[in-house]
Design a protein around this motif. Structure first.
Motif, short mmCIF file in Angstrom:
data_model
loop_
_atom_site.label_atom_id
_atom_site.label_comp_id
_atom_site.label_asym_id
_atom_site.label_seq_id
_atom_site.Cartn_x
_atom_site.Cartn_y
_atom_site.Cartn_z
N PHE A 111 24.74 33.19 34.75
CA PHE A 111 25.30 32.22 35.37
C PHE A 111 24.65 30.60 35.91
CE2 PHE A 111 27.45 30.87 38.85
CZ PHE A 111 28.25 29.95 38.55
N LEU A 112 23.43 31.50 36.56
CA LEU A 112 22.35 30.49 37.33
C LEU A 112 21.98 29.70 35.76
CD1 LEU A 112 21.38 32.61 40.39
CD2 LEU A 112 22.65 30.89 40.04
N TRP A 113 21.64 30.06 34.89
CA TRP A 113 20.50 29.73 33.75
C TRP A 113 20.67 28.34 33.19
CZ3 TRP A 113 15.91 31.34 32.72
CH2 TRP A 113 15.59 30.03 31.95
N PRO A 114 22.22 27.46 33.13
CA PRO A 114 22.12 25.97 33.37
C PRO A 114 21.85 25.09 34.10
CG PRO A 114 24.59 27.67 32.57
CD PRO A 114 23.21 28.04 33.73
N SER A 115 21.38 25.99 35.49
CA SER A 115 21.21 24.82 36.18
C SER A 115 19.73 25.09 36.05
CB SER A 115 22.41 24.75 37.39
OG SER A 115 20.83 26.07 38.31
N LEU A 116 19.31 26.61 35.97
CA LEU A 116 17.76 26.20 36.24
C LEU A 116 17.09 25.27 34.65
CD1 LEU A 116 17.21 29.88 36.58
CD2 LEU A 116 16.77 28.11 37.77
N ARG A 117 17.85 24.93 33.60
CA ARG A 117 17.78 24.49 32.03
C ARG A 117 17.85 22.51 32.48
NH1 ARG A 117 20.75 27.36 27.96
NH2 ARG A 117 22.40 26.20 28.74
N GLY A 118 18.33 22.47 33.58
CA GLY A 118 18.70 21.33 33.63
C GLY A 118 20.36 20.51 33.91
N GLY A 119 21.10 21.69 34.23
CA GLY A 119 22.88 20.91 34.93
C GLY A 119 22.18 20.93 36.05
N PHE A 120 23.74 20.22 36.58
CA PHE A 120 23.53 19.85 37.75
C PHE A 120 22.98 20.43 39.15
CE2 PHE A 120 25.30 20.17 42.11
CZ PHE A 120 25.92 18.86 42.85
N GLY A 121 22.21 20.32 39.91
CA GLY A 121 21.01 20.62 40.80
C GLY A 121 19.71 20.43 40.93
N ALA A 122 19.46 20.68 39.07
CA ALA A 122 18.10 19.52 38.77
C ALA A 122 17.75 18.38 38.68
CB ALA A 122 18.18 20.80 37.16
N VAL A 123 17.00 18.06 37.65
CA VAL A 123 16.64 17.46 37.10
C VAL A 123 17.83 16.85 35.77
CG1 VAL A 123 15.18 14.44 36.33
CG2 VAL A 123 14.69 16.35 38.25
N VAL A 124 18.18 15.87 35.49
CA VAL A 124 18.99 15.88 34.23
C VAL A 124 18.57 14.66 33.70
CG1 VAL A 124 21.70 15.77 33.06
CG2 VAL A 124 20.76 17.26 35.12
N ASP A 125 18.36 15.41 32.07
CA ASP A 125 18.61 14.35 30.57
C ASP A 125 19.45 14.00 30.11
OD1 ASP A 125 17.99 12.78 28.76
OD2 ASP A 125 15.60 13.57 28.03
N ILE A 126 20.23 12.32 30.57
CA ILE A 126 21.46 12.61 29.66
C ILE A 126 22.21 11.99 28.77
CG2 ILE A 126 22.13 13.13 32.34
CD1 ILE A 126 23.49 9.51 32.58
N GLY A 127 20.51 11.27 28.46
CA GLY A 127 21.02 10.81 26.95
C GLY A 127 19.96 9.48 26.99
N ALA A 128 19.87 8.50 25.33
CA ALA A 128 19.31 7.39 25.44
C ALA A 128 19.83 6.19 25.77
CB ALA A 128 19.25 7.51 23.98
N GLU A 129 18.96 6.13 26.63
CA GLU A 129 19.07 4.11 27.51
C GLU A 129 20.00 3.53 26.96
OE1 GLU A 129 15.89 1.35 28.26
OE2 GLU A 129 17.40 0.55 29.51
N ALA A 130 19.71 3.23 25.37
CA ALA A 130 20.89 1.80 24.53
C ALA A 130 22.03 2.30 24.46
CB ALA A 130 19.86 1.86 23.36
N GLU A 131 22.07 3.65 24.43
CA GLU A 131 23.34 4.39 23.54
C GLU A 131 24.03 4.21 24.63
OE1 GLU A 131 23.62 7.89 22.21
OE2 GLU A 131 21.73 7.63 20.27
N ILE A 132 23.80 5.04 26.38
CA ILE A 132 24.69 4.90 27.66
C ILE A 132 24.93 3.13 27.77
CG2 ILE A 132 24.21 5.01 30.28
CD1 ILE A 132 22.39 8.16 29.48
N ARG A 133 23.81 2.91 27.63
CA ARG A 133 23.94 1.56 28.25
C ARG A 133 25.23 0.21 27.17
NH1 ARG A 133 21.56 -1.23 31.34
NH2 ARG A 133 19.38 -0.05 31.33
N ASP A 134 25.59 0.63 25.96
CA ASP A 134 26.26 0.30 25.03
C ASP A 134 27.99 0.79 25.60
OD1 ASP A 134 24.43 -1.44 24.01
OD2 ASP A 134 24.21 -0.24 22.24
N GLY A 135 27.17 2.01 25.81
CA GLY A 135 28.82 2.43 25.60
C GLY A 135 29.73 2.07 27.60
N ILE A 136 28.90 1.83 28.14
CA ILE A 136 29.33 1.29 28.87
C ILE A 136 29.34 -0.10 29.65
CG2 ILE A 136 28.97 3.69 30.78
CD1 ILE A 136 27.10 2.11 32.18
N THR A 137 29.10 -0.68 29.12
CA THR A 137 28.96 -2.57 29.66
C THR A 137 30.19 -3.10 28.62
OG1 THR A 137 27.30 -2.73 27.32
CG2 THR A 137 27.15 -2.61 30.01
N GLY A 138 30.05 -4.78 29.07
CA GLY A 138 31.51 -5.37 28.48
C GLY A 138 33.05 -4.69 28.61
#
Ligand code: FES
Length: 204
Positions: free
Chosen positions: A54-81
Motif C-alpha cells: 500500500f505504501l510502496w507507490p509513495s516510496l517509489r515517487g507518488g504523492f509525498g515524494a519527489v516526482v518525475d512527471i514527464g518530459a518538459e517539452a511534452e508538458i509545455r506543448d500540452g498546456i500552452t496555447g
C-alpha cells in the motif's frame, strides 16, 4: 492355604500414571502448538506485506515524494496555447503555465525555478475537495462549496481562506520534477498577482 494377597497400587502412583503422557501425545501437542504459531506468523507477514504494498507507490515517487512527471517539452506543448492545465493525479497536482513577466515581484519565482511552469496542489484549501479545471471560465472551481481560483490558483471567490497550495517545481535534464513532500502554502486572498477575469460561464 489362602491365595496370595493382590497388591493394590497406592493412590499416589495411580495419579502419576494418569498424568503421565505417552511420547506420541506430547509430540502431537507440540506439533499443533508449532503449527498455530506458524499460522500466526504467516498472518502477520501477510499483513506486513500488504501494508508495504500500500505504501510502496509513495516510496517509489507518488504523492509525498519527489516526482518525475514527464518530459518538459511534452508538458509545455500540452498546456500552452489555450489548452487546459495538465492533471497529474498520482502527485495530486495540476501543472499550469507560469509567465514570469506577469509576476513582476517574483512571488512565485522560487517555486518555479525559471521553468515557466507551476505545480498546484489539487486539494482545495477550504475543506479538502479535489479542485477541477473549468474549461469555460478557465479557472479552477471547487464543486463542494464554490471556491474559485484563477489559472495560477489564486483565490477569486468562495469560502476558501487563500489561494491553492502548491509545490516546488524544477526542470532537470529535460524532465519536470515536482517535490510533493513539502506543501507551499497558497497566497492570501489579497495577494493575487495575475489579472485574469473569468473567461466564460462558471462550472459550479
Ligand atoms: Fe472547496 Fe469547500 S472544499 S470550497
Amino acid at each position: 492355604m489362602s491365595p496370595p494377597a493382590t497388591q493394590q497400587p497406592s493412590p499416589a502412583s495411580s495419579s502419576a500414571a494418569r498424568t503421565r503422557r505417552s511420547p506420541a501425545t506430547v509430540g502431537r501437542r507440540d506439533f499443533l502448538r508449532v503449527s498455530w504459531l506458524l499460522g500466526w506468523l504467516g498472518t502477520l507477514a501477510g499483513f506486513g506485506g500488504a501494508s508495504l504494498a500500500f505504501l510502496w507507490p509513495s516510496l517509489r515517487g507518488g504523492f509525498g515524494a519527489v516526482v518525475d512527471i514527464g518530459a518538459e517539452a511534452e508538458i509545455r506543448d500540452g498546456i500552452t496555447g489555450g489548452q487546459p492545465p495538465l492533471a497529474y493525479p498520482a502527485g495530486r497536482l495540476w501543472v499550469v503555465p507560469y509567465e514570469q513577466e506577469l509576476d513582476p515581484d517574483g512571488l512565485y519565482a522560487a517555486i518555479t525555478s525559471g521553468s515557466g511552469l507551476m505545480a498546484l496542489y489539487h486539494k482545495c484549501p477550504h475543506l479538502g475537495c479535489r479542485v477541477p479545471w473549468c474549461d469555460t471560465s478557465r479557472w479552477f472551481e471547487c464543486p463542494c462549496h464554490g471556491s474559485r481560483y484563477n489559472r495560477w490558483g489564486e483565490w477569486q471567490g468562495g469560502p476558501a481562506p487563500r489561494g491553492m497550495d502548491r509545490f516546488a517545481l524544477t526542470v532537470e535534464e529535460g524532465r519536470v520534477i515536482v517535490d510533493t513532500s513539502s506543501v507551499v502554502t497558497g497566497p492570501s486572498r489579497t495577494a493575487a498577482v495575475l489579472d485574469q477575469p473569468a473567461e466564460g460561464p462558471s462550472c459550479v
